[in-house]
Design a protein around this motif. Structure first.
Motif, PDB file in Angstrom:
ATOM      1  N   GLY A 111       9.294 118.113 110.458  1.00  0.00           N
ATOM      2  CA  GLY A 111      10.309 117.095 110.272  1.00  0.00           C
ATOM      3  C   GLY A 111      10.808 116.974 108.846  1.00  0.00           C
ATOM      4  O   GLY A 111      10.227 117.499 107.895  1.00  0.00           O
ATOM      5  N   PRO A 112      11.932 116.249 108.673  1.00  0.00           N
ATOM      6  CA  PRO A 112      12.559 116.135 107.348  1.00  0.00           C
ATOM      7  C   PRO A 112      11.707 115.378 106.336  1.00  0.00           C
ATOM      8  O   PRO A 112      11.800 115.634 105.132  1.00  0.00           O
ATOM      9  CB  PRO A 112      13.858 115.383 107.642  1.00  0.00           C
ATOM     10  N   GLU A 113      10.876 114.429 106.774  1.00  0.00           N
ATOM     11  CA  GLU A 113      10.062 113.681 105.818  1.00  0.00           C
ATOM     12  C   GLU A 113       8.992 114.574 105.195  1.00  0.00           C
ATOM     13  O   GLU A 113       8.759 114.521 103.985  1.00  0.00           O
ATOM     14  CB  GLU A 113       9.429 112.477 106.514  1.00  0.00           C
ATOM     15  N   ALA A 114       8.335 115.384 106.013  1.00  0.00           N
ATOM     16  CA  ALA A 114       7.348 116.319 105.473  1.00  0.00           C
ATOM     17  C   ALA A 114       8.027 117.334 104.550  1.00  0.00           C
ATOM     18  O   ALA A 114       7.470 117.712 103.510  1.00  0.00           O
ATOM     19  CB  ALA A 114       6.625 117.043 106.610  1.00  0.00           C
ATOM     20  N   GLN A 115       9.227 117.773 104.898  1.00  0.00           N
ATOM     21  CA  GLN A 115       9.960 118.709 104.049  1.00  0.00           C
ATOM     22  C   GLN A 115      10.292 118.076 102.703  1.00  0.00           C
ATOM     23  O   GLN A 115      10.199 118.720 101.651  1.00  0.00           O
ATOM     24  CB  GLN A 115      11.248 119.149 104.750  1.00  0.00           C
ATOM     25  N   LEU A 116      10.656 116.787 102.721  1.00  0.00           N
ATOM     26  CA  LEU A 116      10.971 116.083 101.479  1.00  0.00           C
ATOM     27  C   LEU A 116       9.741 116.003 100.576  1.00  0.00           C
ATOM     28  O   LEU A 116       9.817 116.259  99.366  1.00  0.00           O
ATOM     29  CB  LEU A 116      11.483 114.677 101.799  1.00  0.00           C
ATOM     30  N   LEU A 117       8.591 115.645 101.138  1.00  0.00           N
ATOM     31  CA  LEU A 117       7.361 115.591 100.356  1.00  0.00           C
ATOM     32  C   LEU A 117       7.014 116.961  99.788  1.00  0.00           C
ATOM     33  O   LEU A 117       6.568 117.090  98.642  1.00  0.00           O
ATOM     34  CB  LEU A 117       6.209 115.071 101.221  1.00  0.00           C
ATOM     35  N   TRP A 118       7.195 117.977 100.624  1.00  0.00           N
ATOM     36  CA  TRP A 118       6.940 119.355 100.184  1.00  0.00           C
ATOM     37  C   TRP A 118       7.765 119.686  98.947  1.00  0.00           C
ATOM     38  O   TRP A 118       7.261 120.230  97.965  1.00  0.00           O
ATOM     39  CB  TRP A 118       7.274 120.305 101.330  1.00  0.00           C
ATOM     40  N   VAL A 137       1.826 108.292  99.217  1.00  0.00           N
ATOM     41  CA  VAL A 137       2.135 108.845 100.528  1.00  0.00           C
ATOM     42  C   VAL A 137       1.660 110.289 100.518  1.00  0.00           C
ATOM     43  O   VAL A 137       1.782 110.986  99.499  1.00  0.00           O
ATOM     44  CB  VAL A 137       3.644 108.751 100.839  1.00  0.00           C
ATOM     45  N   GLY A 138       1.092 110.752 101.640  1.00  0.00           N
ATOM     46  CA  GLY A 138       0.438 112.046 101.648  1.00  0.00           C
ATOM     47  C   GLY A 138       1.115 113.083 102.509  1.00  0.00           C
ATOM     48  O   GLY A 138       1.748 112.763 103.530  1.00  0.00           O
ATOM     49  N   LEU A 139       0.975 114.333 102.117  1.00  0.00           N
ATOM     50  CA  LEU A 139       1.405 115.483 102.908  1.00  0.00           C
ATOM     51  C   LEU A 139       0.143 116.248 103.294  1.00  0.00           C
ATOM     52  O   LEU A 139      -0.506 116.869 102.455  1.00  0.00           O
ATOM     53  CB  LEU A 139       2.348 116.374 102.098  1.00  0.00           C
ATOM     54  N   GLU A 140      -0.218 116.163 104.566  1.00  0.00           N
ATOM     55  CA  GLU A 140      -1.452 116.774 105.044  1.00  0.00           C
ATOM     56  C   GLU A 140      -1.241 118.247 105.378  1.00  0.00           C
ATOM     57  O   GLU A 140      -0.205 118.624 105.935  1.00  0.00           O
ATOM     58  CB  GLU A 140      -1.936 116.024 106.286  1.00  0.00           C
ATOM     59  N   PHE A 141      -2.213 119.076 105.037  1.00  0.00           N
ATOM     60  CA  PHE A 141      -2.177 120.485 105.429  1.00  0.00           C
ATOM     61  C   PHE A 141      -3.461 120.813 106.173  1.00  0.00           C
ATOM     62  O   PHE A 141      -4.537 120.299 105.862  1.00  0.00           O
ATOM     63  CB  PHE A 141      -2.004 121.405 104.208  1.00  0.00           C
ATOM     64  N   MET A 142      -3.337 121.662 107.185  1.00  0.00           N
ATOM     65  CA  MET A 142      -4.487 122.038 107.996  1.00  0.00           C
ATOM     66  C   MET A 142      -4.323 123.468 108.484  1.00  0.00           C
ATOM     67  O   MET A 142      -3.199 123.964 108.642  1.00  0.00           O
ATOM     68  CB  MET A 142      -4.644 121.090 109.189  1.00  0.00           C
ATOM     69  N   PRO A 143      -5.425 124.174 108.722  1.00  0.00           N
ATOM     70  CA  PRO A 143      -5.331 125.571 109.176  1.00  0.00           C
ATOM     71  C   PRO A 143      -4.858 125.641 110.623  1.00  0.00           C
ATOM     72  O   PRO A 143      -5.012 124.691 111.403  1.00  0.00           O
ATOM     73  CB  PRO A 143      -6.760 126.086 109.030  1.00  0.00           C
ATOM     74  N   LEU A 144      -4.282 126.769 110.979  1.00  0.00           N
ATOM     75  CA  LEU A 144      -3.875 127.000 112.358  1.00  0.00           C
ATOM     76  C   LEU A 144      -5.077 126.911 113.288  1.00  0.00           C
ATOM     77  O   LEU A 144      -6.209 127.224 112.900  1.00  0.00           O
ATOM     78  CB  LEU A 144      -3.216 128.372 112.493  1.00  0.00           C
ATOM     79  N   ARG A 145      -4.857 126.530 114.519  1.00  0.00           N
ATOM     80  CA  ARG A 145      -5.949 126.335 115.468  1.00  0.00           C
ATOM     81  C   ARG A 145      -6.740 127.607 115.722  1.00  0.00           C
ATOM     82  O   ARG A 145      -7.931 127.566 116.006  1.00  0.00           O
ATOM     83  CB  ARG A 145      -5.407 125.809 116.803  1.00  0.00           C
ATOM     84  N   ARG A 146      -6.062 128.733 115.617  1.00  0.00           N
ATOM     85  CA  ARG A 146      -6.755 129.989 115.918  1.00  0.00           C
ATOM     86  C   ARG A 146      -7.726 130.397 114.818  1.00  0.00           C
ATOM     87  O   ARG A 146      -8.504 131.338 114.985  1.00  0.00           O
ATOM     88  CB  ARG A 146      -5.735 131.108 116.143  1.00  0.00           C
ATOM     89  N   VAL A 188      -4.970 116.954 101.735  1.00  0.00           N
ATOM     90  CA  VAL A 188      -3.754 116.160 101.554  1.00  0.00           C
ATOM     91  C   VAL A 188      -3.263 116.295 100.116  1.00  0.00           C
ATOM     92  O   VAL A 188      -4.057 116.250  99.166  1.00  0.00           O
ATOM     93  CB  VAL A 188      -4.007 114.667 101.862  1.00  0.00           C
ATOM     94  N   LEU A 189      -1.939 116.456  99.964  1.00  0.00           N
ATOM     95  CA  LEU A 189      -1.279 116.318  98.672  1.00  0.00           C
ATOM     96  C   LEU A 189      -0.748 114.891  98.612  1.00  0.00           C
ATOM     97  O   LEU A 189       0.061 114.485  99.454  1.00  0.00           O
ATOM     98  CB  LEU A 189      -0.132 117.312  98.510  1.00  0.00           C
ATOM     99  N   TRP A 190      -1.196 114.117  97.622  1.00  0.00           N
ATOM    100  CA  TRP A 190      -0.825 112.703  97.514  1.00  0.00           C
ATOM    101  C   TRP A 190       0.251 112.524  96.448  1.00  0.00           C
ATOM    102  O   TRP A 190       0.069 112.902  95.298  1.00  0.00           O
ATOM    103  CB  TRP A 190      -2.033 111.847  97.181  1.00  0.00           C
ATOM    104  N   LEU A 191       1.387 111.907  96.846  1.00  0.00           N
ATOM    105  CA  LEU A 191       2.513 111.666  95.956  1.00  0.00           C
ATOM    106  C   LEU A 191       2.683 110.169  95.732  1.00  0.00           C
ATOM    107  O   LEU A 191       2.470 109.362  96.639  1.00  0.00           O
ATOM    108  CB  LEU A 191       3.818 112.235  96.518  1.00  0.00           C
ATOM    109  N   ASP A 192       3.084 109.799  94.525  1.00  0.00           N
ATOM    110  CA  ASP A 192       3.359 108.406  94.198  1.00  0.00           C
ATOM    111  C   ASP A 192       4.623 107.954  94.929  1.00  0.00           C
ATOM    112  O   ASP A 192       5.665 108.611  94.848  1.00  0.00           O
ATOM    113  CB  ASP A 192       3.532 108.263  92.687  1.00  0.00           C
ATOM    114  N   ARG A 193       4.547 106.836  95.650  1.00  0.00           N
ATOM    115  CA  ARG A 193       5.700 106.376  96.425  1.00  0.00           C
ATOM    116  C   ARG A 193       6.885 106.011  95.536  1.00  0.00           C
ATOM    117  O   ARG A 193       8.040 106.253  95.897  1.00  0.00           O
ATOM    118  CB  ARG A 193       5.324 105.152  97.266  1.00  0.00           C
ATOM    119  N   ALA A 194       6.626 105.427  94.369  1.00  0.00           N
ATOM    120  CA  ALA A 194       7.711 104.956  93.518  1.00  0.00           C
ATOM    121  C   ALA A 194       8.413 106.085  92.785  1.00  0.00           C
ATOM    122  O   ALA A 194       9.646 106.105  92.684  1.00  0.00           O
ATOM    123  CB  ALA A 194       7.175 103.927  92.525  1.00  0.00           C
ATOM    124  N   SER A 195       7.646 107.056  92.266  1.00  0.00           N
ATOM    125  CA  SER A 195       8.220 108.109  91.435  1.00  0.00           C
ATOM    126  C   SER A 195       8.359 109.451  92.129  1.00  0.00           C
ATOM    127  O   SER A 195       9.026 110.353  91.619  1.00  0.00           O
ATOM    128  CB  SER A 195       7.363 108.307  90.180  1.00  0.00           C
TER     129      SER A 195
END
Length: 373
Positions: free
Chosen positions: A133-140, A247-256, A265-272
């Motif tokens: 989704g666009p929110e995860a892309q924005l955090l990325w 606000v966090g961007l979580e990363f996880m390995p593929l199920r396989r 998680v990559l944690w970003l400051d909500r204000a900045s």
């Protein structure tokens, strides 16, 4: 008894410098300014993009001045990227062979808004649908700016770091270290670096020998690389009570994935929108006990000149039960304690506008809060 160790390389490699041949290259120079205030923007990241899609980056200095050299003559666009703001590319600029063009550059003023971003439910299945989704892309994108700026800071700023490293042994039934070693390194280059994502994919995050295991720390540059994305997926993380301002961007390995990997998680400051913290834990480990405690943390900090560095980090490996052998499906070793490797930058020396910069207090950072997910 199985021995464990971590490989979190610190201050071992000097940053590469631009070659002498750059003097003959096509050059774009100028100053980055805020269009609303007219003030210069120190530390802005300047992005030069060619018609073929090739990109080059450079950092503006503490006075907002930038110089970026194109690999070949051609038509380019240039933009100023700063964390927390949207950027707009310039009109096309033609650079002839060996030409130097002066181009004043305005930084974006439209803020990136993270306040409304919330997780819609954890991604229980990870099949390769990266950046959901666009929110995860924005955090990325905002996290990538900080990581790219940190890499350029190391390349351009001729900085020397005074770093205190430590190795501590902690039993799970005793919060105080049972054994501790500390030493200081003074060297140019990167305060912290890991293997690349390609190397980690080939070698593994954890490698096992007959009587030892090696745990590889991972940095944010590897996490945000194309190779890492191919084997992990990203989504907005659930909020945590001890990080209300992030606000966090979580990363996880593929199920396989069945081999040891990383989940965090990559944690970003909500204000900045600034990347502040990376937390992760190792997954698929052949151990019993509190394996969620095995992982690491990186903390980013902005320098006075606008650049970024990793200020402190730790990696936790296991201290194992010495009476149980490694082999045997039903005889998996039990984690009895932690072997913590880490370091923090206590002083920065150099010509990049931060002479004598010191950490916020000359104290050891708090232990990592890993294994929350």
């Amino acid at each position: 008894m199985q021995r464990t160790r971590t490989l979190a390389h610190a201050l071992l490699m000097a940053a590469g410098l631009f070659g002498a041949a750059a003097a003959q290259a096509q050059t774009l120079t100028g100053r980055v300014v805020d269009p609303e205030t007219g003030e210069t923007v120190p530390g802005a990241m300047v992005l030069l993009r060619g018609e073929d899609g090739m990109e080059q980056r450079a950092l503006a200095d503490s006075a907002g001045a930038y110089t970026i050299r194109a690999r070949r003559a051609g038509t380019y666009t240039v933009s100023a990227e700063r964390v927390g703001y949207q950027s707009t590319p310039s009109a096309p600029i033609v650079l002839a062979d060996g030409q130097t063009v002066t181009h004043p550059l305005t930084a974006g003023v439209r803020r990136v808004v993270l306040d409304a971003i919330t997780a819609t439910g954890r991604a229980r299945r990870c099949e390769g649908d990266v950046r959901r989704g666009p929110e995860a892309q924005l955090l990325w994108e905002e996290a990538r700016k900080v990581v790219a700026s940190a890499a350029l800071t190391q390349q351009q700023e001729e900085l020397t770091f005074v770093t205190r490293l430590h190795r501590r042994f902690r039993r799970l039934d005793n919060s105080r270290p049972t054994q501790s070693e500390n030493w200081t390194i003074i060297a140019a280059g990167k305060p912290f670096t890991s293997l690349t994502a390609e190397q980690l994919l080939a070698r593994g995050y954890v490698t096992f020998d007959r009587d030892s295991a090696t745990f590889q720390g991972i940095d944010a540059r590897a996490i945000l690389s194309d190779a890492f994305v191919q084997h992990h997926c990203f989504s907005v993380a659930e909020a945590e009570a001890d990080k209300p301002e992030m606000v966090g961007l979580e990363f996880m390995p593929l199920r396989r994935t069945r081999e040891p990997d990383v989940h965090g998680v990559l944690w970003l400051d909500r204000a900045s929108a600034e990347l502040r913290l990376v937390e992760y834990r190792f997954t698929n480990l052949p151990y019993r006990g509190p394996v969620e405690r095995l992982g690491g943390r990186l903390r980013f900090e902005r320098l006075p000149n606008g650049g970024w560095i990793v200020r402190d980090w730790i990696v936790n490996a296991p201290f194992l039960d010495p009476t149980i052998p490694l082999t045997g499906e039903l005889r998996r070793p039990r984690v009895r304690g932690l072997v913590e490797h880490g370091g923090w930058v206590v002083e920065i020396r150099g010509t990049g506008g931060v002479p004598g910069a010191t950490a916020e207090g000359d104290t050891d950072p708090a232990p990592a809060n890993t294994g929350q997910r």
